[in-house]
Scaffold this motif. Structure first.
Motif, mmCIF file in Angstrom:
data_model
loop_
_atom_site.group_PDB
_atom_site.id
_atom_site.type_symbol
_atom_site.label_atom_id
_atom_site.label_comp_id
_atom_site.label_asym_id
_atom_site.label_seq_id
_atom_site.Cartn_x
_atom_site.Cartn_y
_atom_site.Cartn_z
ATOM 1 N N ILE A 1 1.417 -0.839 -0.115
ATOM 2 C CA ILE A 1 -0.019 0.289 0.058
ATOM 3 C C ILE A 1 0.976 1.618 -0.301
ATOM 4 C CG2 ILE A 1 -1.695 1.567 1.012
ATOM 5 C CD1 ILE A 1 -3.126 -1.055 1.540
ATOM 6 N N THR A 2 1.427 0.881 0.908
ATOM 7 C CA THR A 2 2.708 2.263 0.471
ATOM 8 C C THR A 2 3.277 2.750 -0.696
ATOM 9 O OG1 THR A 2 3.149 2.042 2.966
ATOM 10 C CG2 THR A 2 5.073 3.742 2.221
ATOM 11 N N ILE A 3 3.901 1.742 -1.604
ATOM 12 C CA ILE A 3 4.278 1.632 -2.405
ATOM 13 C C ILE A 3 3.395 2.235 -3.705
ATOM 14 C CG2 ILE A 3 5.452 0.244 -4.667
ATOM 15 C CD1 ILE A 3 7.044 -1.532 -1.899
ATOM 16 N N GLY A 4 2.653 1.836 -3.608
ATOM 17 C CA GLY A 4 0.869 2.187 -4.730
ATOM 18 C C GLY A 4 0.507 3.296 -4.334
ATOM 19 N N SER A 5 0.480 4.252 -2.515
ATOM 20 C CA SER A 5 0.063 5.532 -3.231
ATOM 21 C C SER A 5 0.899 6.396 -2.996
ATOM 22 C CB SER A 5 -0.209 5.575 -0.982
ATOM 23 O OG SER A 5 0.878 5.546 -0.152
ATOM 24 N N PHE A 6 2.662 6.153 -2.910
ATOM 25 C CA PHE A 6 3.467 6.841 -4.063
ATOM 26 C C PHE A 6 3.973 7.114 -4.736
ATOM 27 C CE2 PHE A 6 4.066 7.760 0.517
ATOM 28 C CZ PHE A 6 4.533 8.744 1.078
ATOM 29 N N SER A 7 2.919 5.910 -5.560
ATOM 30 C CA SER A 7 3.468 6.006 -7.306
ATOM 31 C C SER A 7 2.300 7.361 -7.814
ATOM 32 C CB SER A 7 2.614 4.465 -7.798
ATOM 33 O OG SER A 7 2.440 4.652 -9.182
ATOM 34 N N LYS A 8 3.171 7.444 -9.640
ATOM 35 C CA LYS A 8 2.425 8.553 -10.131
ATOM 36 C C LYS A 8 1.331 7.994 -11.056
ATOM 37 C CE LYS A 8 6.597 11.529 -9.817
ATOM 38 N NZ LYS A 8 7.133 11.930 -10.224
ATOM 39 N N ASN A 9 1.676 6.887 -10.955
ATOM 40 C CA ASN A 9 0.787 5.716 -12.530
ATOM 41 C C ASN A 9 -0.903 5.411 -11.127
ATOM 42 O OD1 ASN A 9 -0.143 3.266 -13.383
ATOM 43 N ND2 ASN A 9 1.381 3.814 -15.015
ATOM 44 N N ASP A 10 -1.383 5.593 -11.509
ATOM 45 C CA ASP A 10 -3.015 5.174 -10.943
ATOM 46 C C ASP A 10 -3.393 3.518 -10.950
ATOM 47 O OD1 ASP A 10 -5.654 6.396 -9.838
ATOM 48 O OD2 ASP A 10 -5.945 4.831 -11.481
ATOM 49 N N ARG A 11 -2.958 3.090 -12.528
ATOM 50 C CA ARG A 11 -2.765 2.078 -12.598
ATOM 51 C C ARG A 11 -2.709 0.889 -11.365
ATOM 52 N NH1 ARG A 11 -2.842 -1.336 -18.219
ATOM 53 N NH2 ARG A 11 -4.988 -0.223 -17.840
ATOM 54 N N PHE A 12 -0.795 1.425 -11.508
ATOM 55 C CA PHE A 12 -0.227 0.570 -10.315
ATOM 56 C C PHE A 12 -0.163 0.884 -9.123
ATOM 57 C CE2 PHE A 12 3.170 0.342 -8.342
ATOM 58 C CZ PHE A 12 4.060 -0.945 -8.220
ATOM 59 N N LEU A 13 -1.138 1.977 -8.714
ATOM 60 C CA LEU A 13 -1.811 2.068 -7.025
ATOM 61 C C LEU A 13 -2.922 1.655 -6.909
ATOM 62 C CD1 LEU A 13 -2.957 4.403 -4.810
ATOM 63 C CD2 LEU A 13 -4.410 5.119 -6.685
ATOM 64 N N ARG A 14 -4.073 0.741 -7.990
ATOM 65 C CA ARG A 14 -4.832 0.358 -7.551
ATOM 66 C C ARG A 14 -4.679 -0.803 -7.991
ATOM 67 N NH1 ARG A 14 -10.184 2.971 -8.967
ATOM 68 N NH2 ARG A 14 -9.331 4.771 -9.589
ATOM 69 N N LEU A 15 -3.716 -1.861 -8.140
ATOM 70 C CA LEU A 15 -3.280 -2.579 -8.444
ATOM 71 C C LEU A 15 -2.797 -3.110 -7.204
ATOM 72 C CD1 LEU A 15 -1.801 -3.523 -11.664
ATOM 73 C CD2 LEU A 15 -2.935 -4.572 -10.741
ATOM 74 N N MET A 16 -2.149 -2.410 -6.265
ATOM 75 C CA MET A 16 -0.753 -2.440 -5.132
ATOM 76 C C MET A 16 -1.912 -2.092 -3.889
ATOM 77 S SD MET A 16 2.777 -3.135 -5.488
ATOM 78 C CE MET A 16 1.827 -4.170 -6.493
#
Length: 168
Positions: A106-121
């Motif tokens: 969840i931390t890695i996803g929340s700091f991603s600039k990519n929405d798709r990656f955020l949702r997968l994390m």
């Protein structure tokens, strides 16, 4: 009021917030909603005598707000270090380890600039929190994660499978 009942009431607020959070398109709105839900979820875990999960969620409430403004990977790494310190200092067994692993995704996803990656994390991390809540046996907490993961999957499908976006 018994602590268990109060914990289930607090996590019910989380449930209400998370029902709609992952259906939002704007990533910053998602993160703001998750910040509020983490606040209530943190106290839910503290009432269940789960200090690792409780303090990780209270810290996550702040972390989500920070990640709205700044997406620097060093902040993500620093957040993971804080979560590791919380885990080590409040360690009570396997649930502490499971909670920390969920927090990594969840931390890695929340700091991603990519929405798709955020949702997968979020789907991955939520699934690990679901395992945590099943082992802890917090009924509303289980429902929260089932709805969160389900909503995340639906949101991912809506924005990235059914509707092909022009940008990732």
């Amino acid at each position: 009021m018994p602590d268990f009942l109060l914990s289930q009431l607090l996590v019910s607020v989380t449930l209400i917030i998370e029902c709609g959070a992952m259906q939002l398109k704007n990533k910053n709105y998602i993160l703001a909603a998750l910040s509020v839900s983490c606040f209530f979820n943190g106290f839910h875990y503290l009432l269940l005598e789960q200090p690792t999960a409780g303090y990780i969620f209270l810290f996550s409430s702040i972390r989500f707000l920070i990640s709205i403004k700044w997406k620097f990977q060093w902040i993500s790494a620093a957040s993971l270090c804080v979560s590791l310190i919380i885990t080590v200092s409040t360690y009570i067994g396997i649930l502490s380890i499971i909670g920390f692993f969920a927090t990594i995704f969840i931390t890695i996803g929340s700091f991603s600039k990519n929405d798709r990656f955020l949702r997968l994390m979020m789907i991955t991390g939520g699934s690990v929190w679901l395992l945590h809540n099943l082992l802890l046996w917090t009924p509303v907490g289980i429902l929260v994660e089932v709805i969160f993961v389900g909503s995340s999957c639906i949101g991912y499908y809506r924005y990235y499978v059914a509707h092909k976006p022009s940008e990732p």
